[in-house]
Design an enzyme around this catalytic site. Structure first.
Site, PDB file in Angstrom:
ATOM      1  N   ASN A  20       0.867  -1.185   0.000  1.00 39.81           N
ATOM      2  CA  ASN A  20       0.000   0.000   0.000  1.00 39.81           C
ATOM      3  C   ASN A  20       0.903   1.235   0.000  1.00 39.81           C
ATOM      4  OD1 ASN A  20      -1.807   2.053   0.492  1.00 39.81           O
ATOM      5  ND2 ASN A  20      -2.290   1.419   2.589  1.00 39.81           N
ATOM      6  N   TRP A  21       0.958   1.907  -1.151  1.00 41.95           N
ATOM      7  CA  TRP A  21       1.863   3.062  -1.264  1.00 41.95           C
ATOM      8  C   TRP A  21       1.331   4.300  -0.547  1.00 41.95           C
ATOM      9  CZ3 TRP A  21       3.349   3.257  -7.212  1.00 41.95           C
ATOM     10  CH2 TRP A  21       4.006   2.075  -7.555  1.00 41.95           C
ATOM     11  N   LYS A  22       0.065   4.273  -0.187  1.00 38.86           N
ATOM     12  CA  LYS A  22      -0.580   5.461   0.393  1.00 38.86           C
ATOM     13  C   LYS A  22      -0.367   6.648  -0.553  1.00 38.86           C
ATOM     14  CE  LYS A  22       0.187   3.405   4.841  1.00 38.86           C
ATOM     15  NZ  LYS A  22       0.149   3.540   6.279  1.00 38.86           N
ATOM     16  N   HIS A 112      -9.377   0.945   5.204  1.00 40.56           N
ATOM     17  CA  HIS A 112      -8.078   1.138   5.860  1.00 40.56           C
ATOM     18  C   HIS A 112      -8.276   2.068   7.064  1.00 40.56           C
ATOM     19  CE1 HIS A 112      -3.946   2.382   6.589  1.00 40.56           C
ATOM     20  NE2 HIS A 112      -3.580   1.291   5.922  1.00 40.56           N
ATOM     21  N   GLU A 114      -6.674   4.458   8.157  1.00 42.93           N
ATOM     22  CA  GLU A 114      -6.471   5.891   7.887  1.00 42.93           C
ATOM     23  C   GLU A 114      -7.733   6.502   7.297  1.00 42.93           C
ATOM     24  OE1 GLU A 114      -2.811   5.530   5.679  1.00 42.93           O
ATOM     25  OE2 GLU A 114      -1.777   4.989   7.533  1.00 42.93           O
ATOM     26  N   GLU A 182      -5.131  -5.418  10.512  1.00 42.18           N
ATOM     27  CA  GLU A 182      -4.118  -4.382  10.711  1.00 42.18           C
ATOM     28  C   GLU A 182      -4.365  -3.672  12.041  1.00 42.18           C
ATOM     29  OE1 GLU A 182      -2.146  -3.052   6.855  1.00 42.18           O
ATOM     30  OE2 GLU A 182      -3.885  -1.789   7.159  1.00 42.18           O
ATOM     31  N   GLY A 188       2.729   1.784  10.925  1.00 41.59           N
ATOM     32  CA  GLY A 188       3.705   2.871  10.863  1.00 41.59           C
ATOM     33  C   GLY A 188       4.434   3.139  12.165  1.00 41.59           C
ATOM     34  N   SER A 228       3.770  -2.579  10.342  1.00 43.21           N
ATOM     35  CA  SER A 228       5.224  -2.614  10.573  1.00 43.21           C
ATOM     36  C   SER A 228       5.865  -3.931  10.128  1.00 43.21           C
ATOM     37  CB  SER A 228       5.539  -2.311  12.046  1.00 43.21           C
ATOM     38  OG  SER A 228       5.116  -0.994  12.352  1.00 43.21           O
ATOM     39  N   GLY A 249       2.902  -1.219   4.342  1.00 45.14           N
ATOM     40  CA  GLY A 249       2.869   0.209   4.042  1.00 45.14           C
ATOM     41  C   GLY A 249       4.263   0.730   3.749  1.00 45.14           C
ATOM     42  N   GLY A 250       4.888   1.331   4.753  1.00 39.88           N
ATOM     43  CA  GLY A 250       6.192   1.989   4.587  1.00 39.88           C
ATOM     44  C   GLY A 250       7.223   1.148   3.855  1.00 39.88           C
TER      45      GLY A 250
HETATM   46  C1  PEP Z   1      -0.604   0.075   6.316  1.00 32.35           C
HETATM   47  O1  PEP Z   1      -0.769   1.266   6.397  1.00 32.35           O
HETATM   48  O2  PEP Z   1      -1.441  -0.644   5.734  1.00 32.35           O
HETATM   49  C2  PEP Z   1       0.586  -0.497   6.937  1.00 32.35           C
HETATM   50  C3  PEP Z   1       0.578  -1.771   7.212  1.00 32.35           C
HETATM   51  O3  PEP Z   1       1.630   0.360   7.187  1.00 32.35           O
HETATM   52  P1  PEP Z   1       3.082  -0.024   7.751  1.00 32.35           P
HETATM   53  O4  PEP Z   1       3.539  -1.272   7.045  1.00 32.35           O
HETATM   54  O5  PEP Z   1       3.921   1.163   7.400  1.00 32.35           O
HETATM   55  O6  PEP Z   1       2.939  -0.230   9.220  1.00 32.35           O
END
Ligand code: PEP
Length: 269
Positions: A20-22, A112, A114, A182, A188, A228, A249-250
């Site tokens: 997920n590039w956001k 999600h 967010e 999640e 994050g 994470s 994500g990141g």
């Molecule tokens: C996400 O936002 O879906 C996510 C899992 O982020 P991260 O891997 O950065 O924790």
């Protein structure tokens, strides 16, 4: 490790690593990134039939990614990060599932945390978006997860289980969905759940799938862990019987790190 993958595949669940590039990477950066990722994985001899790879770029990148994937016949799958519950009309700024289908998106992330937090998406909105995705032939990646406060008040499974039940209300049959557990506190933060914590919640979510959609769907639905995830911890998650992949994500924005997560079988066992 092959045996863990084959057990999942035997049940019809090809592990899925999804990035997920956001709101990162414009369409030119997306082209360079996807090209490099595909080369990197090809050079490493990655077998996409063994571990599926999907990316979720911003809406404005999707046409460029579609063209690249089609022109170079890349084995990468892609999807959108959200969609509208409506098909068309006076919804300024919204994107219809119909448009995403035309862009050959396979998946769409729905619910999600967010979006739940920053855009006040309720369980009802999430359910309506899932219906829209299914109507347009998109596979919804349904995100659920508890906040740190929920965890303290209700324990780990109660909120994600309730969210999934609500999300599936109105879904009479769905042969292809993905669920992503999640925990909000892990997103994050650099503080991932432990593999056992993830397994327990993913197993509880699979039990909801069994109850609502029946044994076949429960057995073949991929349940991902997200929060994470890195190259160094993915192996522990993938060893769990009810964790079928990761929503990243990141770390999905770093080609080497993301490739390392995708190639977990090579370095983590
Ligand atoms: C996400 O936002 O879906 C996510 C899992 O982020 P991260 O891997 O950065 O924790």
């Amino acid at each position: 490790m092959a045996s863990v993958n084959s057990a999942k595949q035997g049940a019809g669940r090809v592990p899925l690593i999804a990035g997920n590039w956001k709101m990162n990477l414009d369409h030119l950066q997306a082209i360079a990134f996807v090209q490099k990722l595909a080369w990197n994985l090809k050079d490493a001899g990655h077998n996409f039939a063994d571990v599926e790879v999907a990316v979720f770029p911003p809406f404005t990148d999707l046409r460029a990614v579609q063209n690249l994937v089609a022109a170079d016949k890349l084995p990468l799958i892609y999807g959108a990060q959200d969609l509208s519950a409506a098909d068309s009309g006076a919804y300024t700024g919204e994107i219809s599932g119909q448009f995403l289908s035309k862009l050959d998106c396979t998946y769409v992330i729905i619910g999600h945390s967010e979006r739940r937090m920053m855009h006040a998406e309720t369980d009802e909105v999430v359910a309506a978006k899932i219906a829209a995705a299914l109507k347009h032939g998109l596979v919804p990646v349904i995100c659920v997860g508890e906040s740190a406060q929920d965890l303290e008040e209700f324990g780990p499974s109660a909120v994600p289980v309730a969210q999934l039940r609500k999300a599936l209300e109105g879904v009479k049959s769905a042969s292809d969905i993905v669920v992503a557990y999640e925990p909000v506190w892990a997103i994050g933060s650099g503080k991932a759940a432990t593999p056992v914590e993830a397994e327990n919640v993913c197993a509880a979510l699979r039990a909801v799938l069994l109850e609502v959609l029946g044994a076949d769907v429960a057995e073949k639905t991929r349940v991902l862990y997200g929060g994470s995830v890195k190259m160094t911890n993915i192996g522990g998650f993938m060893k769990q019987p009810n964790v079928d992949g990761a929503l990243v994500g990141g770390a999905s924005l770093d080609i080497d790190e993301f490739s390392g997560i995708i190639r977990y079988q090579k370095h983590a066992f």
